[in-house]
Design a protein around this motif. Structure first.
Motif: not given
Length: 448
Positions: A267-277, A309-319
């Motif tokens: 997911p992108e950086r604004a995901t609500p799961d950011y902290v848990a991820m 790690s997860y790398a996240m931008t405004r439109r996408f993310g990558r594990f």
């Protein structure tokens, strides 16, 4: 000499408070500022919606060439005069590009910040962009990229990105382009990119002693001569994950090690799961104490280090998991890595592991937020990803209060061991047969 068999426990987190934020609308743009009482060296960041995602196809690297050309002078000053003007104010300019934004960073003593801001705006809005200078900057960038791409890693990174996002898509190409795409950039491409994307007001971020800074004056300096409304934000790309793994082999004849890049979309950086991820990834591969580093480095001795790690931008993310391993143990290292990813996905994390991850992430956040430059970068995260002003006031607490259940659920939802792309950059003649026999997923040769 005394050997210590167990690592020391983490201590109690120290208190931390993110600076108060002020907002001012002026000159068609917005100024967002953080108050650092008594701080006499201020940082500012002019944030423009002109990131690498705006580049035309086949010209990846255009924005980077533009960024590196900004200090070559302006319409009213040549490069020497411009450098002297900055130096006379004790200011430093640092243009850069990421996927989401064109960033013009600036640091200067508080009394000189307004003057330095006028110089930064002069460079960003009215750069000289002399054809000879742009061509030289481009050629220097091509040379640097060719040297970089001769080393292990960049080709593997590019192969993974192409497989996850599509080689024909901008997000499927390297952030700063490759030697061929940058070599194709013309002076006209740079001029056109500047005209199209760099003349809107944008957002000015400031960190310093606001009792001695005039935010309206700074905004007027930053946004003078600009026009246009903010650009619409494109929606997130989504998180398609294939149902089975794929292995991509990047041939590097004679290599004595294999470079691994293993990943899938996220997911992108604004995901609500950011902290848990983030905490799940920290347990798996984001710290020296992680599962992957313990197994692959300390127990098996396959690598000097491995990270996930997860790398996240405004439109996408990558594990992504990244490592370099000895050629002879390429397949065992991959098998063990896949096993740890699958274990974390299925079983989650333990309270003991999570306690270390919580303390480390919260402590790292506090350490990182100590300078004006780090504060303006934090403000840029709020702007780019549409996060609330009180985000950092709660982020540290969220790290410290995350539960095993929350983090394990995020691991189960956002790790996909069966849908990974495995990129191996190494000596294909040596490792191909073993990769085929291991049946790690469809095996294809990279075209990169």
């Amino acid at each position: 000499m005394t050997l210590i068999a167990t690592r020391p426990d983490s201590g109690e987190p120290r208190p931390y408070q993110f600076p108060q934020i002020q907002r001012v609308t002026v000159g068609g743009g917005t100024v967002i500022a953080a108050h650092l009482a008594g701080q006499q060296l201020a940082s500012a960041l002019l944030l423009l919606d002109a990131g690498a995602a705006r580049e035309p196809g086949g010209r990846e690297g255009t924005a980077t060439v533009l960024a590196k050309s900004l200090e070559e002078g302006t319409k009213s000053r040549d490069s020497t005069a411009y450098a002297l003007a900055l130096e006379s104010l004790g200011a430093a300019l640092s243009p850069s590009v990421d996927w989401d934004a064109f960033r013009i960073g600036l640091s200067a003593p508080v009394p000189q910040l307004a003057g330095a801001m006028r110089l930064a705006a002069e460079a960003s809005r009215t750069p000289r962009l002399d054809p000879a200078d742009v061509t030289r900057v481009r050629d220097d960038e091509v040379t640097a990229l060719r040297m970089d791409w001769a080393e292990p890693g960049p080709r593997a990174d590019a192969a993974l990105r192409a497989d996850l996002f599509g080689a024909a898509e901008r997000y499927g190409r390297p952030l700063h382009g490759d030697p061929a795409s940058v070599a194709a950039v013309t002076v006209d491409d740079v001029l056109a990119f500047h005209r199209q994307w760099m003349l809107r007001p944008g957002v000015l971020l400031v960190a310093g002693d606001l009792d001695t800074l005039d935010l309206e004056e700074l905004g007027e300096a930053a946004f003078a001569g600009t026009s246009g409304d903010p650009l619409a934000v494109d929606p997130p790309l989504g998180v398609p994950v294939r149902g089975e793994r794929r292995t991509v082999l990047v041939d590097r004849p004679g290599s004595v090690q294999s470079t691994l890049r293993i990943g899938h979309r996220a997911p992108e950086r604004a995901t609500p799961d950011y902290v848990a991820m983030t905490l799940a990834a920290t347990v798996l591969g984001g710290a020296f104490t992680s599962r992957l580093n313990h197994l692959i480095r300390e127990v098996k001795g396959y690598s000097y280090g491995i990270r996930g790690s997860y790398a996240m931008t405004r439109r996408f993310g990558r594990f992504e998991v990244a490592a370099g391993v000895q050629t002879a143990v390429t397949v065992p290292a991959i098998v063990d890595t896949l096993g740890e990813i699958a274990r974390t996905e299925l079983d989650g994390v333990t309270e003991e592991e999570l306690a270390v991850a919580r303390s480390w992430r919260a402590g790292q956040l506090s350490v990182e937020m100590q300078t004006p430059g780090s504060i303006v970068n934090a403000l840029s995260t709020l702007v780019v990803h549409g996060l609330p002003d009180d985000y950092y006031a709660t982020l540290r607490r969220d790290f410290l209060e995350a539960t095993v259940e929350q983090v394990s659920a995020a691991a189960g939802a956002h790790l996909h061991a069966r849908g990974l792309t495995l990129v191996i950059e190494g000596d294909a003649a040596v490792i191909r047969d073993e990769l085929t026999a291991a049946d790690l997923g469809e095996l294809v040769d990279s075209e990169i």
